[in-house]
Write a protein that holds these residues in place. Sequence first.
Motif, PDB file in Angstrom:
ATOM      1  N   SER A 198       0.798  -1.234   0.000  1.00 53.31           N
ATOM      2  CA  SER A 198       0.000   0.000   0.000  1.00 53.31           C
ATOM      3  C   SER A 198       0.823   1.272   0.000  1.00 53.31           C
ATOM      4  O   SER A 198       0.310   2.335  -0.360  1.00 53.31           O
ATOM      5  N   ALA A 199       2.070   1.203   0.413  1.00 53.64           N
ATOM      6  CA  ALA A 199       2.906   2.406   0.499  1.00 53.64           C
ATOM      7  C   ALA A 199       4.362   1.994   0.335  1.00 53.64           C
ATOM      8  O   ALA A 199       4.722   0.837   0.589  1.00 53.64           O
ATOM      9  N   GLY A 255       6.506  -1.364  -2.616  1.00 51.19           N
ATOM     10  CA  GLY A 255       5.593  -0.258  -2.820  1.00 51.19           C
ATOM     11  C   GLY A 255       4.520  -0.664  -3.805  1.00 51.19           C
ATOM     12  O   GLY A 255       4.449  -1.825  -4.235  1.00 51.19           O
TER      13      GLY A 255
END
Length: 410
Positions: free
Chosen positions: A316-317, A342
């Motif tokens: 998600s990040a 990522g």
Amino acid sequence: MVDIHAVPEADIDRALELAYLAFHDRPGKEVRERHHTLLTRCGRIGAYDGHALVGFMAAHDFRLSVPGADLPCPGLTFVAVAPTHRRRGVLSALMHEQLRRTAAEGAPIAALWASEAAIYGRFGFGGATQGATVEIDSTRPLALRVEPDRRPLRLIDPADAPAVIGPYHEAARATRAGRPSRDRVRWTDGWLCEEDEEDEEFSPPRIIASGEPGRPVAGYVLYRTKPEGDDGPFRTPGMVRVDELEADTPQVAAALWQCVASLDLTGTVRAWCRPPDDPLLSFAADRDQVRVTALFPALWLRLVDVRAALTARAWSAPVEVVLELADVHLPANAGRFRLKAGPQGATFEGAGADPDLVLDVRELAAVYLGGTRVTELVAAGLVEERSRGAAAALDAALRVDLLPHTADEF
């Protein structure tokens, strides 16, 4: 010493007798036949002391939903050791062989439901999902804060259910991690069998679906009922046991919950394994009427090939951390590795730098589906954070919109 090797089909009845001995069970003929059929479709390994079968383990051929992917994942079941051979390394030998086979077959993960939570952590399994038991007092109308969907509800014949709700369930698996695949046999011999294996007082399965006939369903509830009974001098109300409820929207879910809570001659709705973030817990108007009565570890996960598992899931990040990972059973997973991940993907390669996080493969399995936070495990002393903020950064990358969950006990 015992010999570990495949269990031939001719020994399935012996394996079942061992399992019934270990679990203090005495099922009837119908259940025994169902178990026998199930084991013909599973991988099987046994521990033999001479000609005696003293340990057994089977594995379903599952796929498991993980964030952004669907991975091969043997589901371990019928794990049993004879009482004469406990604490002699039989289970360890079986598990070592099963993990070896899983790795050789290219499955990056394995899963099980633990009959005793203290056992499987030492083999690298971590509790990856939780289940919530939810009870509704249905002696009065279910109070809701959302307007239920007004599409018609209809009963589905259990014989037709795999064709009608099976595709819906398969699509829903992608929305939450932690869900094993179901083929038609698992539907018919598991979820839809006429007699409940645990409690014969329950009715056959009932299925109610939302939506017009001939159109795709918008949700469904699968449940069984039990009539009122005696509890000493008191009468216990009839019960509705919700085994599964899936819905497109909160409004559809509200309509299905309202339906099962309004069934005549019942006073309690009990859902044994719901996701802890079930929307019902938010849109119920009276939380004294809708209560969580238990919260428990459900699916236990093992990362067999850590690199393959981490690079297969979605992130998600952005995150870049060096992990120092311990794995006493599968040494290829152990060492220092740089995880760079990522939304565009992930790499996981050996690293010589100082670690940002130090942890066991068990803890990595617990956080893998996004249901447990790394920062929680740091606070519990189970993960060591060497670089400030590393745990929070990894949590942000692992985050999922819906908590992982399954009610597929095996």
